[in-house]
Design a protein around this motif. Sequence first.
Motif, PDB file in Angstrom:
ATOM      1  N   GLN A  37       0.835  -1.199   0.000  1.00 28.84           N
ATOM      2  CA  GLN A  37       0.000   0.000   0.000  1.00 28.84           C
ATOM      3  C   GLN A  37       0.873   1.254   0.000  1.00 28.84           C
ATOM      4  OE1 GLN A  37      -2.090  -1.595   3.452  1.00 28.84           O
ATOM      5  NE2 GLN A  37      -4.019  -1.189   2.416  1.00 28.84           N
ATOM      6  N   ARG A  38       1.974   1.168   0.734  1.00 26.85           N
ATOM      7  CA  ARG A  38       2.893   2.307   0.781  1.00 26.85           C
ATOM      8  C   ARG A  38       3.457   2.575  -0.621  1.00 26.85           C
ATOM      9  NH1 ARG A  38       5.804   4.514   5.744  1.00 26.85           N
ATOM     10  NH2 ARG A  38       6.961   6.202   4.795  1.00 26.85           N
ATOM     11  N   LEU A  39       3.718   1.509  -1.381  1.00 26.67           N
ATOM     12  CA  LEU A  39       4.190   1.687  -2.758  1.00 26.67           C
ATOM     13  C   LEU A  39       3.111   2.324  -3.623  1.00 26.67           C
ATOM     14  CD1 LEU A  39       6.200  -1.469  -3.865  1.00 26.67           C
ATOM     15  CD2 LEU A  39       7.035   0.831  -3.349  1.00 26.67           C
ATOM     16  N   GLU A  41       1.248   4.491  -2.854  1.00 25.89           N
ATOM     17  CA  GLU A  41       1.258   5.939  -2.639  1.00 25.89           C
ATOM     18  C   GLU A  41       2.094   6.689  -3.681  1.00 25.89           C
ATOM     19  OE1 GLU A  41       1.506   7.374   1.439  1.00 25.89           O
ATOM     20  OE2 GLU A  41       1.030   5.362   2.139  1.00 25.89           O
ATOM     21  N   TYR A  42       2.936   5.973  -4.400  1.00 26.01           N
ATOM     22  CA  TYR A  42       3.631   6.587  -5.546  1.00 26.01           C
ATOM     23  C   TYR A  42       2.620   7.220  -6.513  1.00 26.01           C
ATOM     24  CZ  TYR A  42       8.230   4.075  -5.006  1.00 26.01           C
ATOM     25  OH  TYR A  42       9.454   3.597  -4.612  1.00 26.01           O
ATOM     26  N   MET A  43       1.384   6.679  -6.509  1.00 28.54           N
ATOM     27  CA  MET A  43       0.412   7.040  -7.541  1.00 28.54           C
ATOM     28  C   MET A  43      -0.427   8.274  -7.231  1.00 28.54           C
ATOM     29  SD  MET A  43       1.397   4.672  -9.382  1.00 28.54           S
ATOM     30  CE  MET A  43       0.463   5.276 -10.759  1.00 28.54           C
ATOM     31  N   SER A  75       4.699  11.693   0.004  1.00 33.77           N
ATOM     32  CA  SER A  75       3.906  11.193   1.127  1.00 33.77           C
ATOM     33  C   SER A  75       4.794  10.610   2.218  1.00 33.77           C
ATOM     34  CB  SER A  75       2.899  10.152   0.652  1.00 33.77           C
ATOM     35  OG  SER A  75       3.575   8.961   0.345  1.00 33.77           O
ATOM     36  N   ASN A  76       6.081  10.432   1.944  1.00 33.11           N
ATOM     37  CA  ASN A  76       6.991   9.902   2.962  1.00 33.11           C
ATOM     38  C   ASN A  76       7.361  10.917   4.038  1.00 33.11           C
ATOM     39  OD1 ASN A  76       7.688   7.120   2.216  1.00 33.11           O
ATOM     40  ND2 ASN A  76       8.263   8.094   0.298  1.00 33.11           N
ATOM     41  N   TRP A  77       7.098  12.189   3.753  1.00 39.58           N
ATOM     42  CA  TRP A  77       7.487  13.235   4.695  1.00 39.58           C
ATOM     43  C   TRP A  77       6.870  12.989   6.079  1.00 39.58           C
ATOM     44  CZ3 TRP A  77       4.598  17.888   6.336  1.00 39.58           C
ATOM     45  CH2 TRP A  77       5.390  18.739   7.108  1.00 39.58           C
ATOM     46  N   LYS A  82       6.551   1.985  10.567  1.00 41.09           N
ATOM     47  CA  LYS A  82       7.037   0.956   9.655  1.00 41.09           C
ATOM     48  C   LYS A  82       5.833   0.246   9.047  1.00 41.09           C
ATOM     49  CE  LYS A  82      10.298  -2.888   9.617  1.00 41.09           C
ATOM     50  NZ  LYS A  82       9.440  -3.807   8.888  1.00 41.09           N
ATOM     51  N   PRO A  83       5.743   0.254   7.708  1.00 43.02           N
ATOM     52  CA  PRO A  83       4.637  -0.503   7.115  1.00 43.02           C
ATOM     53  C   PRO A  83       4.832  -2.002   7.363  1.00 43.02           C
ATOM     54  CG  PRO A  83       6.027   0.466   5.409  1.00 43.02           C
ATOM     55  CD  PRO A  83       6.574   0.918   6.713  1.00 43.02           C
ATOM     56  N   PHE A  84       3.763  -2.787   7.340  1.00 48.25           N
ATOM     57  CA  PHE A  84       3.871  -4.222   7.564  1.00 48.25           C
ATOM     58  C   PHE A  84       4.593  -4.867   6.389  1.00 48.25           C
ATOM     59  CE2 PHE A  84       0.718  -3.069  10.546  1.00 48.25           C
ATOM     60  CZ  PHE A  84       0.628  -4.080  11.487  1.00 48.25           C
ATOM     61  N   SER A 162      15.843   5.018 -10.871  1.00 49.64           N
ATOM     62  CA  SER A 162      15.845   4.299  -9.599  1.00 49.64           C
ATOM     63  C   SER A 162      15.629   5.310  -8.496  1.00 49.64           C
ATOM     64  CB  SER A 162      17.183   3.619  -9.362  1.00 49.64           C
ATOM     65  OG  SER A 162      17.374   2.633 -10.341  1.00 49.64           O
ATOM     66  N   ASN A 163      14.966   4.890  -7.454  1.00 49.73           N
ATOM     67  CA  ASN A 163      14.693   5.827  -6.374  1.00 49.73           C
ATOM     68  C   ASN A 163      15.923   6.059  -5.513  1.00 49.73           C
ATOM     69  OD1 ASN A 163      11.976   6.865  -6.537  1.00 49.73           O
ATOM     70  ND2 ASN A 163      11.361   4.717  -6.408  1.00 49.73           N
ATOM     71  N   VAL A 164      15.971   7.234  -4.897  1.00 48.41           N
ATOM     72  CA  VAL A 164      17.126   7.587  -4.076  1.00 48.41           C
ATOM     73  C   VAL A 164      16.999   6.940  -2.699  1.00 48.41           C
ATOM     74  CG1 VAL A 164      17.590   9.756  -5.228  1.00 48.41           C
ATOM     75  CG2 VAL A 164      16.007   9.734  -3.303  1.00 48.41           C
ATOM     76  N   ASN A 170      18.386   9.755  14.159  1.00 46.78           N
ATOM     77  CA  ASN A 170      18.066   9.741  15.599  1.00 46.78           C
ATOM     78  C   ASN A 170      17.508   8.417  16.092  1.00 46.78           C
ATOM     79  OD1 ASN A 170      18.942  12.328  15.781  1.00 46.78           O
ATOM     80  ND2 ASN A 170      16.921  13.253  15.984  1.00 46.78           N
ATOM     81  N   ILE A 171      18.107   7.328  15.635  1.00 45.55           N
ATOM     82  CA  ILE A 171      17.670   6.005  16.067  1.00 45.55           C
ATOM     83  C   ILE A 171      17.961   5.795  17.554  1.00 45.55           C
ATOM     84  CG2 ILE A 171      18.129   3.516  15.772  1.00 45.55           C
ATOM     85  CD1 ILE A 171      16.680   4.704  13.408  1.00 45.55           C
ATOM     86  N   ILE A 172      19.110   6.305  18.024  1.00 46.26           N
ATOM     87  CA  ILE A 172      19.505   6.037  19.394  1.00 46.26           C
ATOM     88  C   ILE A 172      18.833   6.986  20.366  1.00 46.26           C
ATOM     89  CG2 ILE A 172      21.449   5.812  20.990  1.00 46.26           C
ATOM     90  CD1 ILE A 172      23.186   5.042  18.671  1.00 46.26           C
TER      91      ILE A 172
HETATM   92  C1  CLR Z   1      10.916   5.463   0.654  1.00 47.04           C
HETATM   93  C2  CLR Z   1      10.687   5.698  -0.819  1.00 47.04           C
HETATM   94  C3  CLR Z   1      11.302   4.586  -1.614  1.00 47.04           C
HETATM   95  C4  CLR Z   1      10.705   3.250  -1.237  1.00 47.04           C
HETATM   96  C5  CLR Z   1      10.809   3.014   0.228  1.00 47.04           C
HETATM   97  C6  CLR Z   1      11.288   1.862   0.697  1.00 47.04           C
HETATM   98  C7  CLR Z   1      11.335   1.502   2.128  1.00 47.04           C
HETATM   99  C8  CLR Z   1      10.575   2.454   3.053  1.00 47.04           C
HETATM  100  C9  CLR Z   1      10.848   3.886   2.588  1.00 47.04           C
HETATM  101  C10 CLR Z   1      10.335   4.123   1.143  1.00 47.04           C
HETATM  102  C11 CLR Z   1      10.277   4.921   3.577  1.00 47.04           C
HETATM  103  C12 CLR Z   1      10.714   4.667   5.012  1.00 47.04           C
HETATM  104  C13 CLR Z   1      10.384   3.256   5.474  1.00 47.04           C
HETATM  105  C14 CLR Z   1      11.063   2.296   4.484  1.00 47.04           C
HETATM  106  C15 CLR Z   1      10.938   0.939   5.145  1.00 47.04           C
HETATM  107  C16 CLR Z   1      11.065   1.242   6.640  1.00 47.04           C
HETATM  108  C17 CLR Z   1      11.019   2.775   6.790  1.00 47.04           C
HETATM  109  C18 CLR Z   1       8.881   3.074   5.503  1.00 47.04           C
HETATM  110  C19 CLR Z   1       8.818   4.149   1.095  1.00 47.04           C
HETATM  111  C20 CLR Z   1      10.286   3.189   8.075  1.00 47.04           C
HETATM  112  C21 CLR Z   1      10.369   4.675   8.346  1.00 47.04           C
HETATM  113  C22 CLR Z   1      10.740   2.360   9.261  1.00 47.04           C
HETATM  114  C23 CLR Z   1      11.799   2.942  10.105  1.00 47.04           C
HETATM  115  C24 CLR Z   1      12.085   2.003  11.229  1.00 47.04           C
HETATM  116  C25 CLR Z   1      13.563   1.930  11.473  1.00 47.04           C
HETATM  117  C26 CLR Z   1      13.935   3.101  12.301  1.00 47.04           C
HETATM  118  C27 CLR Z   1      13.967   0.647  12.098  1.00 47.04           C
HETATM  119  O1  CLR Z   1      11.128   4.832  -2.988  1.00 47.04           O
END
Ligand code: CLR
Length: 445
Positions: A37-39, A41-43, A75-77, A82-84, A162-164, A170-172
Amino acid sequence: MYPQDYNIWSVLKNCIGKELSKITMPVVFNEPLSFLQRLTEYMEYAHLLRLASQQPNPISRMQYVIGFAVSALASNWERLGKPFNPLLGETFELEREEFRIICEQVSHHPPISAFHAEHEDDWTFHGSIHPKLKYWGKTVEIQPKGTVTVEFPKLNEAYTWSNVQCCVHNIIVGKLWMEQCGNMEIINHSTGHRAHLTFKTAGSNNKDLHRVEGYICDEDKQKLFFIYGKWTEFIKCTEYVNYEEYCKECSQKSKKEEPRSKSPNDSPCHASKKVLQKLNSLKVSPFKSISVQGSVDDVNLPEASDVPRSDSTYSMDIPNSITIWQVKPRPLHSGDYYQFTEFAMSLNEMEQDMEKYLCPTDSRLRPDIRKLEQGDMDGAASEKTRLEEKQRCANKYRKSKKEMSGHQNGSNMISTLSLNRKTGFILENTGLDNIKIIQTFSEIF
Ligand code: CLR
């Protein structure tokens, strides 16, 4: 389980060096969507592809393709849930006015998601994404490996990129935040036009936070257009000469003004800081409460760094630019709901009559996601564990079957197990045309 009892570090500190896709994370870190579903969102801004397909020349087509490629990330902003992980064979389909898409999880280890989208005979958009997570202590780097392709069949044109990579900081300690950085090259394989885009890192004073810059060039590497904006907000373009002119003027101006500047009030982002601070304090994120507890004793804690603020008032505005794409504002209560966009909020909806034609493998039917959506954290956690267990069993079974058939026949008979796409049955060919149904496709949930 409540978010305040957890921090990501308490989970990850035991996982240094491990392949992150193999780590099962507690459901409090999840958002109620599957990665498929998160993918999808590209659309959200798929109309840009229709506009591209309607342009008479390859440069304006490229401009809209750039708009689409960047908008796909918007939409990633601030989305830090974490998506399932999709289960092997899980699908997600969606049809809207501007597109239809089908996604499928085609590999579990490594996780690979494939998708195909289209709109009438205007365009197709397809590819696969294999998100590779690298864990560097303070940050997690996610490389979305895989190439995506846009085709305009009527024009016989194909574009790829290809996507960046995406960095979660700030994981810690501190509040999580994310940026997209690196280079993206969009190639028009039919004409040789290319777009080089750089997604910048926040940089000093965060002046480049979320900024994207680049250019379009022809097959002779002649720079034709300048592209600028932010992946979180907008993309504009102007003829390259306008940009050069603008740069000249800027450097002349700054020479004249040099003695006066450097007071903090001159910083272009100054005015917006207060406003943004206020806005930020109003937002209630489910992750706000994930704070560091006293359990991180065995590491040297770095200084707690804050989430950089966006300096939205400071945006370059070059005369004679056109806006290719502008983000839609987030809904009012997005902050209370995983920072979802309106589009994301609609993805779990069962539309009218949908249950009649939906694949039994569709993400909307996943019980763990549904429970999380309803706020039942414990229910979601136990369903998630059950599904993961079930998937492990299915994998083991598949593997043992493959090995057995290999031994018996002296060859690796891939056809021993095959999936009937129409009925969703997994079929086993036990030899002598004896076909046995093992498990239905629908049983992944
Ligand atoms: C970003 C856009 C890319 C495709 C993509 C792949 C993996 C996604 C990432 C996107 C966004 C951030 C993401 C990640 C997988 C896990 C991560 C959802 C959609 C989240 C933020 C989980 C973070 C948890 C860690 C801190 C362990 O084209």
